[in-house]
Enzyme design. Structure first.
Site, PDB file in Angstrom:
ATOM      1  N   HIS A  31      -8.259   3.857   3.968  1.00  0.00           N
ATOM      2  CA  HIS A  31      -8.402   4.517   5.272  1.00  0.00           C
ATOM      3  C   HIS A  31      -9.862   4.640   5.729  1.00  0.00           C
ATOM      4  CE1 HIS A  31      -4.314   5.516   4.416  1.00  0.00           C
ATOM      5  NE2 HIS A  31      -4.185   6.294   5.472  1.00  0.00           N
ATOM      6  N   ASP A  89       0.869  -1.183   0.000  1.00  0.00           N
ATOM      7  CA  ASP A  89       0.000   0.000   0.000  1.00  0.00           C
ATOM      8  C   ASP A  89       0.900   1.226   0.000  1.00  0.00           C
ATOM      9  OD1 ASP A  89      -2.314   1.670   0.288  1.00  0.00           O
ATOM     10  OD2 ASP A  89      -1.865   1.859   2.412  1.00  0.00           O
ATOM     11  N   SER A  90       0.301   2.386  -0.251  1.00  0.00           N
ATOM     12  CA  SER A  90       1.060   3.628  -0.178  1.00  0.00           C
ATOM     13  C   SER A  90       1.526   3.899   1.249  1.00  0.00           C
ATOM     14  CB  SER A  90       0.188   4.778  -0.665  1.00  0.00           C
ATOM     15  OG  SER A  90      -1.006   4.819   0.094  1.00  0.00           O
ATOM     16  N   CYS A 102     -11.266   3.493  -0.412  1.00  0.00           N
ATOM     17  CA  CYS A 102      -9.938   3.938   0.035  1.00  0.00           C
ATOM     18  C   CYS A 102      -9.618   3.157   1.302  1.00  0.00           C
ATOM     19  CB  CYS A 102      -9.968   5.441   0.331  1.00  0.00           C
ATOM     20  SG  CYS A 102      -8.439   6.040   1.080  1.00  0.00           S
ATOM     21  N   CYS A 109      -4.099  -0.985  -2.145  1.00  0.00           N
ATOM     22  CA  CYS A 109      -4.234   0.468  -2.241  1.00  0.00           C
ATOM     23  C   CYS A 109      -5.204   0.740  -3.387  1.00  0.00           C
ATOM     24  CB  CYS A 109      -2.873   1.076  -2.539  1.00  0.00           C
ATOM     25  SG  CYS A 109      -2.901   2.840  -2.876  1.00  0.00           S
ATOM     26  N   GLU A 163      -5.119   9.579   9.381  1.00  0.00           N
ATOM     27  CA  GLU A 163      -3.707   9.442   9.767  1.00  0.00           C
ATOM     28  C   GLU A 163      -3.419  10.192  11.064  1.00  0.00           C
ATOM     29  OE1 GLU A 163      -0.638   8.798   7.327  1.00  0.00           O
ATOM     30  OE2 GLU A 163      -1.938   7.309   6.386  1.00  0.00           O
TER      31      GLU A 163
END
Ligand code: DGL
Length: 270
Positions: free
Chosen positions: A188, A12-13, A186, A75, A154
């Site tokens: 997140h 993932d990023s 996404c 991702c 984050e």
């Protein structure tokens, strides 16, 4: 050559792909897993297709060098913008998160109105809309980029009033277009489920592609007789492209567990 005893590669990023890793750990506990988080170059979400393709190529190359038997692009942005181009470059099977999420949503909707939220890159690529159209051309898809969600998650702002207000703003159109299903496109966004539910109400089903992606990984490995036959707990290795401290600290929000052994690598070498 990788064989059924080889690890599964997941990248993932950054941290978000740990939501997919978590599902893979639960569904396939005896598989060894190598996870790479490109924390040094995150976020991917607002970058161009060219840059995302270049980064993704390096992420896959690194995992291939670790001898993995399959690569999971955990991702959404990389899956949406780079995977089509890169699948033919590598001999190894690659699995993205778009198709699994679209299949889940198409199976869940009752009225055929599906919302999709994601990073700017994912939404502007139209990857979910195209995947849903391939499944059923009659589905109506409503998309919205929510770029502030990633930094909020984050920063740990998953239950803050500021996040609720931003979510209200982003999700307002979905209150009028009659969606009954929303794809959290996404990595997140699963952490924002409580706030998204507060804004949209309980009648909208939230689709998180992590679980479905893990199921697809299990299915593909089973179909090609590549499931690891050892009945013991799999080994998990974590690599990152910057200092691992922040990754290790925040990982538990995504993984539900702590990461102790993250190692730093230079991804630009791949
Ligand atoms: N992992 C990215 C995704 O799922 C979100 C974070 C980023 O923008 O890099 O789209």
């Amino acid at each position: 050559m990788p064989d059924r005893n080889s690890p599964i590669g997941i990248f993932d990023s950054g941290l978000g792909g740990l939501t997919v890793a978590r599902e893979v750990f639960q569904l396939l506990p005896s598989e060894d897993v190598v996870y790479f988080g490109d924390v040094g170059r995150t976020p991917y979400g607002g970058r161009s297709k060219e840059i995302i393709t270049q980064f993704t190529r390096q992420d896959i190359s690194f995992l291939v060098e670790q001898g993995v038997k399959v690569v999971v692009a955990a991702c959404n942005t990389a899956s949406a913008l780079a995977l089509d181009t890169l699948t033919s470059e590598f001999m190894i099977e690659t699995i993205g998160v778009i198709e699994p999420g679209a299949i889940s949503a198409a199976g869940a909707t009752k009225n055929g109105n599906i919302g999709v939220i994601g990073t700017a890159g994912t939404i502007h690529s139209n990857a979910y809309a195209r995947a849903l159209e391939r499944i059923d051309a009659k589905l109506r898809v409503f998309s919205m980029a929510c770029p502030l969600f990633v930094p909020l998650v984050e920063e740990g702002y998953v239950d803050k009033r500021a996040t609720y207000l931003i979510a209200e703003e982003y999700l307002a159109p979905f209150k009028n277009n009659g969606i009954d299903t929303l794809i959290l496109g996404c990595t997140h966004y699963p952490l924002l489920k409580p706030i998204i539910r507060q804004v949209l109400g309980e009648t909208v089903q939230l689709i998180d592609s992590a679980r479905e992606t893990a199921r697809v990984v299990a299915q593909r490995l089973a179909a090609s007789s590549q499931l690891n036959p050892k009945g013991t707990d799999g080994e998990r290795k974590f690599y990152v492209s910057d200092v691992p401290d922040q990754f290790a600290q925040t990982a538990r929000h995504f993984l539900g567990d702590t990461v102790r052994n993250a190692m730093r690598i230079d991804i630009t070498k791949y």
